[in-house]
Motif scaffolding. Structure first.
Motif, PDB file in Angstrom:
ATOM      1  N   MET A   1       0.850  -1.187   0.000  1.00 62.56           N
ATOM      2  CA  MET A   1       0.000   0.000   0.000  1.00 62.56           C
ATOM      3  C   MET A   1       0.884   1.234   0.000  1.00 62.56           C
ATOM      4  SD  MET A   1      -2.917   1.096   2.768  1.00 62.56           S
ATOM      5  CE  MET A   1      -1.761   1.257   4.110  1.00 62.56           C
ATOM      6  N   SER A   2       0.652   2.119  -0.939  1.00 66.34           N
ATOM      7  CA  SER A   2       1.417   3.356  -0.997  1.00 66.34           C
ATOM      8  C   SER A   2       0.906   4.316   0.064  1.00 66.34           C
ATOM      9  CB  SER A   2       1.258   3.988  -2.385  1.00 66.34           C
ATOM     10  OG  SER A   2       1.914   5.230  -2.421  1.00 66.34           O
ATOM     11  N   ARG A   3       1.830   4.925   0.837  1.00 65.10           N
ATOM     12  CA  ARG A   3       1.395   5.796   1.903  1.00 65.10           C
ATOM     13  C   ARG A   3       2.524   6.741   2.275  1.00 65.10           C
ATOM     14  NH1 ARG A   3       1.710   0.701   6.011  1.00 65.10           N
ATOM     15  NH2 ARG A   3       3.753   1.111   6.878  1.00 65.10           N
ATOM     16  N   ASP A   4       2.151   7.820   2.921  1.00 62.83           N
ATOM     17  CA  ASP A   4       3.100   8.788   3.445  1.00 62.83           C
ATOM     18  C   ASP A   4       3.145   8.602   4.952  1.00 62.83           C
ATOM     19  OD1 ASP A   4       4.553  10.921   4.319  1.00 62.83           O
ATOM     20  OD2 ASP A   4       3.375  12.449   3.278  1.00 62.83           O
ATOM     21  N   ASP A   5       4.260   8.049   5.461  1.00 62.44           N
ATOM     22  CA  ASP A   5       4.349   7.731   6.879  1.00 62.44           C
ATOM     23  C   ASP A   5       4.219   8.964   7.761  1.00 62.44           C
ATOM     24  OD1 ASP A   5       4.644   5.148   6.165  1.00 62.44           O
ATOM     25  OD2 ASP A   5       6.787   4.992   6.616  1.00 62.44           O
ATOM     26  N   GLN A   6       4.481  10.151   7.207  1.00 58.16           N
ATOM     27  CA  GLN A   6       4.357  11.369   7.999  1.00 58.16           C
ATOM     28  C   GLN A   6       2.913  11.852   8.088  1.00 58.16           C
ATOM     29  OE1 GLN A   6       6.976  12.968   9.710  1.00 58.16           O
ATOM     30  NE2 GLN A   6       7.910  10.999   9.207  1.00 58.16           N
ATOM     31  N   VAL A  18       1.937   4.875  16.429  1.00 63.23           N
ATOM     32  CA  VAL A  18       2.899   5.802  15.839  1.00 63.23           C
ATOM     33  C   VAL A  18       2.110   6.998  15.318  1.00 63.23           C
ATOM     34  CG1 VAL A  18       4.678   6.141  14.093  1.00 63.23           C
ATOM     35  CG2 VAL A  18       4.423   3.909  15.206  1.00 63.23           C
ATOM     36  N   LEU A  19       2.441   8.174  15.808  1.00 63.70           N
ATOM     37  CA  LEU A  19       1.698   9.380  15.465  1.00 63.70           C
ATOM     38  C   LEU A  19       2.228  10.002  14.177  1.00 63.70           C
ATOM     39  CD1 LEU A  19       1.516  10.978  19.025  1.00 63.70           C
ATOM     40  CD2 LEU A  19      -0.185   9.520  17.901  1.00 63.70           C
ATOM     41  N   PRO A  20       1.383  10.739  13.472  1.00 67.65           N
ATOM     42  CA  PRO A  20       1.829  11.395  12.240  1.00 67.65           C
ATOM     43  C   PRO A  20       2.672  12.629  12.533  1.00 67.65           C
ATOM     44  CG  PRO A  20      -0.454  11.938  12.696  1.00 67.65           C
ATOM     45  CD  PRO A  20      -0.044  10.943  13.737  1.00 67.65           C
ATOM     46  N   ALA A  23       5.576  13.084  15.250  1.00 69.32           N
ATOM     47  CA  ALA A  23       5.316  13.355  16.674  1.00 69.32           C
ATOM     48  C   ALA A  23       5.787  12.237  17.588  1.00 69.32           C
ATOM     49  CB  ALA A  23       3.824  13.610  16.889  1.00 69.32           C
ATOM     50  N   GLY A  24       6.219  11.112  17.028  1.00 73.71           N
ATOM     51  CA  GLY A  24       6.722  10.028  17.860  1.00 73.71           C
ATOM     52  C   GLY A  24       5.692   8.936  18.075  1.00 73.71           C
ATOM     53  N   THR A  25       5.955   8.073  19.039  1.00 72.80           N
ATOM     54  CA  THR A  25       5.099   6.921  19.312  1.00 72.80           C
ATOM     55  C   THR A  25       4.425   7.070  20.665  1.00 72.80           C
ATOM     56  OG1 THR A  25       6.515   5.455  18.006  1.00 72.80           O
ATOM     57  CG2 THR A  25       5.020   4.411  19.578  1.00 72.80           C
TER      58      THR A  25
END
Length: 247
Positions: A1-6, A18-20, A23-25
């Motif tokens: 799945m294509s995604r932007d981890d941020q 895991v926050l966008p 911001a950390g976990t």
């Protein structure tokens, strides 16, 4: 799945979220101060008054409200005296509506909000976007062995999820740490369906069991996104004398 981890939330079983936006976990087991500091990287944090919870914190980001706080497991066990983070709720704040006028039930509306489109920000578990597809497709993709800490609120057939709860795996009651989790705390969330609000509901017979239906000028089927939980609710509704109709 294509995604932007941020630009997404990622749920990690037994770890946390895991926050966008870098911001950390948000880790299960954090105390209130650490939770507030982590959520504060996303935006302004507010406290919530939640029954039976010593604390709960909420932040809004990307069309969601995220509420974090202790769960039934917090504070249990001889070595654990402080309530720690054990439950995270992600709730959509956009593109949700109730399908019918509000029912005159002492201010309580039992109907789930309805979302007919995917959320703008992915919420991912095992590479599956929980708010990106109709809830029935999400549950099918997750399979029967999906993480026990995940719970989707009821949705109407064809609808997208409005709210997801992600919990640290709870210990069984009675001190037995080897058994399976219990559904009783979750079941209690639906108690109004066979107690104070039972007159608003009916059960419709089908060839394979029962559908839970909200009465009204336009009756609405309600999908409980967990087969075992749905069976427990239906058994209690029948025992309480909730009306049964033929489909």
């Amino acid at each position: 799945m294509s995604r932007d981890d941020q630009r997404m939330f990622e749920l990690l079983p037994r770890v946390g979220v895991v926050l966008p936006d870098g911001a950390g976990t948000l880790r299960f087991g954090m105390d209130e101060d650490a939770t507030q500091a982590t959520l504060g990287r996303l935006g302004q944090v507010r406290g919530e008054a939640v029954p039976d919870a010593p604390w709960a914190l909420t932040v809004a980001w990307g069309g969601f409200e995220l509420t974090a706080g202790p769960d039934a497991i917090a504070g249990s066990g001889p070595q654990q005296t402080d309530p720690l983070l054990a439950s995270v709720v992600l709730r959509r704040t956009r593109h949700a509506r109730r399908p019918l006028p509000r029912l005159p039930m002492a201010g309580y509306d039992p109907r789930p909000p309805v979302c007919w489109s995917p959320a703008a920000v992915p919420v991912v578990l095992d590479d599956i976007d929980l708010f990106g597809y109709p809830a029935t497709e999400v549950l099918e993709a997750l399979g029967d062995d999906r993480d026990r800490g995940l719970r989707l609120r009821p949705v109407v057939p064809g609808g997208y999820a409005h709210e997801v709860t992600f919990r640290r795996e709870r210990l069984p009651r009675g001190g037995d740490r080897t058994g399976i989790d219990t559904d009783e705390p979750v079941l209690a969330d639906y108690e109004h369906m066979w107690t104070t609000g039972r007159n608003a509901w009916q059960l419709e017979r089908t060839g394979t069991g029962y559908l839970i239906v909200l009465k009204g000028d336009q009756p609405m089927d309600v999908l409980i996104c967990h087969d075992t939980l749905a069976d427990q609710i239906i058994v209690r509704m029948i025992a309480a004398g909730v009306e049964i109709v033929d489909g």
